[in-house]
Design a protein around this motif. Structure first.
Motif, mmCIF file in Angstrom:
data_model
loop_
_atom_site.group_PDB
_atom_site.id
_atom_site.type_symbol
_atom_site.label_atom_id
_atom_site.label_comp_id
_atom_site.label_asym_id
_atom_site.label_seq_id
_atom_site.Cartn_x
_atom_site.Cartn_y
_atom_site.Cartn_z
ATOM 1 N N ARG A 1 -0.606 -43.742 33.103
ATOM 2 C CA ARG A 1 -0.077 -43.765 34.345
ATOM 3 C C ARG A 1 1.282 -43.791 34.076
ATOM 4 O O ARG A 1 1.856 -44.961 33.200
ATOM 5 C CB ARG A 1 -0.620 -44.937 35.103
ATOM 6 C CG ARG A 1 0.005 -44.938 36.408
ATOM 7 C CD ARG A 1 -0.552 -45.767 37.521
ATOM 8 N NE ARG A 1 -1.515 -45.143 38.164
ATOM 9 C CZ ARG A 1 -2.913 -45.634 38.252
ATOM 10 N NH1 ARG A 1 -3.213 -46.532 37.393
ATOM 11 N NH2 ARG A 1 -3.852 -45.009 38.832
ATOM 12 N N LEU B 1 -0.406 -39.171 36.663
ATOM 13 C CA LEU B 1 -1.512 -39.791 35.862
ATOM 14 C C LEU B 1 -2.172 -38.503 35.244
ATOM 15 O O LEU B 1 -2.591 -37.668 35.734
ATOM 16 C CB LEU B 1 -2.551 -40.390 37.046
ATOM 17 C CG LEU B 1 -3.923 -40.581 36.338
ATOM 18 C CD1 LEU B 1 -3.677 -42.064 35.552
ATOM 19 C CD2 LEU B 1 -4.945 -40.896 37.512
ATOM 20 N N PRO C 1 -4.356 -47.129 33.359
ATOM 21 C CA PRO C 1 -4.480 -46.698 34.538
ATOM 22 C C PRO C 1 -5.899 -47.047 35.089
ATOM 23 O O PRO C 1 -6.860 -46.733 35.225
ATOM 24 C CB PRO C 1 -4.973 -45.143 33.891
ATOM 25 C CG PRO C 1 -5.585 -45.640 32.634
ATOM 26 C CD PRO C 1 -4.850 -46.670 31.905
ATOM 27 N N VAL D 1 -8.957 -41.884 30.368
ATOM 28 C CA VAL D 1 -8.208 -42.346 31.280
ATOM 29 C C VAL D 1 -8.828 -43.402 32.153
ATOM 30 O O VAL D 1 -8.176 -43.895 33.166
ATOM 31 C CB VAL D 1 -7.278 -41.298 32.162
ATOM 32 C CG1 VAL D 1 -6.641 -40.285 31.230
ATOM 33 C CG2 VAL D 1 -8.487 -40.432 32.937
ATOM 34 N N SER E 1 -10.336 -38.630 35.289
ATOM 35 C CA SER E 1 -10.375 -39.661 36.524
ATOM 36 C C SER E 1 -11.266 -38.983 37.292
ATOM 37 O O SER E 1 -11.564 -39.650 38.487
ATOM 38 C CB SER E 1 -8.996 -39.646 37.157
ATOM 39 O OG SER E 1 -8.613 -37.982 36.978
#
Length: 341
Positions: free
Chosen positions: A71, A85, A155, A183, A215
């Motif tokens: 991030r 991100l 993150p 992540v 993500s």
């Protein structure tokens, strides 16, 4: 239609106070719900007792991915604030990201340490492609990593609803994390203390795979039918030691859903020890190689809950989650764990 295929079958209501915003301390003091499928037996214990439940002659597979500080906070040349991100590297130079703030192709985002991201493509799913530069020199992904380690932020998932702090740099990372690129943390791994991990590895066959968690792991299934969900893809790499175990007849205990997806992708593609995995496990696509699963408690209508149901069925998954809520287990990334035998 079979209820196993209806997204609504994987919904549940979670009291907000059961969403873990910080990890258990020490790590192995987290609760552990053990479900033995053969005996239909449920046991409540703590993670410090985990190794006492590992079946004999069983091998453990861990995911050694390491979370990067994905991030980043920056500004457009006009001064407008931007949050970026990093999602995943597409190749050496092109990075898929999510950007909070309006951008178009050609937009440059300026970060600390003379780091600049240039938007090169807008994707239909809302993500963006960017290239990173420092002093007008285009950066390879591996050269970007030490820079974001200095200026980036851990993150944390959106449901934690707090800013990251210094402790998250170590807490949101397994003690055996090694390969940079995730992540999001492989959260079942977060419960191991160094001492416990060492004991387990001393007493049981084990090996490591790498799956760089993206993500997309948090993306809820929005389709009415789960099989209409476009499953996200993540980079994986299976070590030679892991390949030997997976090619053997030894029962496998998979540490986490990420290890499970990697193992099961390999079970369906036995010559592919690295590449992109996009396997969606659910009750109509059940495990072929993994015998036992260690996992956390996941979001409603998530592919991760559907993966759990691929081991126990949708009714039993709902029953186990209801029990965990009744007993006030802590949910999601920093929450408690479940072992399915």
């Amino acid at each position: 239609m079979q209820k196993e295929l209806l997204t609504s079958s994987y919904d549940f209501t979670l009291p907000s106070e059961l969403i873990a915003t910080h990890p258990a301390s020490p790590r192995d003091s987290a609760k552990l719900l053990v479900y033995d499928r053969e005996k239909d037996l449920l046991t409540h214990t703590t993670f410090s007792e985990f190794e006492n439940f590992i079946p004999k002659n069983c091998a453990l597979i861990f995911n050694d991915t390491k979370v990067i500080k994905a991030r980043l906070y920056g500004n457009k040349p006009s001064g407008g604030k931007i949050e970026l991100l990093i999602n995943r590297a597409l190749n050496a130079y092109d990075i898929n990201v999510y950007i909070r703030g309006k951008v178009k192709v050609g937009t440059e985002i300026i970060f600390n340490d003379d780091l600049v991201a240039k938007v090169t493509k807008l994707e239909d799913d809302g993500s963006r492609e960017v290239e990173f530069f420092k002093a007008s020199h285009k950066l390879r992904f591996e050269d970007l990593l030490p820079i974001i380690d200095k200026i980036g932020h851990v993150p944390l998932p959106p449901y934690i609803q707090r800013d990251d702090d210094k402790s998250d740099e170590s807490e949101y990372q397994s003690v055996f994390a090694r390969e940079e690129g995730a992540v999001a943390a492989p959260t079942a791994s977060l419960h191991f203390t160094p001492e416990q991990h060492e004991r387990v590895c001393k007493n049981f066959e084990h090996a490591y795979v790498t799956l760089h968690v993206g993500s997309g792991t948090f993306k809820p299934v929005e389709a009415t039918t789960i099989t209409d969900h476009p499953m996200h893809s993540e980079y994986y790499d299976i070590s030679e030691d892991a390949k030997k175990l997976l090619d053997s007849h030894m029962p496998i205990l998979s540490v986490g859903t990420t290890s499970t997806r990697t193992i099961e992708y390999y079970a369906r593609n036995p010559h592919a020890t690295k590449g992109e995995a996009n396997l969606f496990l659910h009750p109509n696509n059940t495990p072929l190689r993994v015998n036992h699963l260690l996992t956390n408690f996941h979001l409603p209508k998530s592919t991760l809950l559907m993966l759990v149901a691929s081991f126990v069925g949708v009714d039993k998954a709902q029953e186990l989650y209801a029990e965990a809520i009744k007993e006030k287990y802590r949910f999601y990334s920093y929450g408690d764990a479940m072992l399915i035998l």
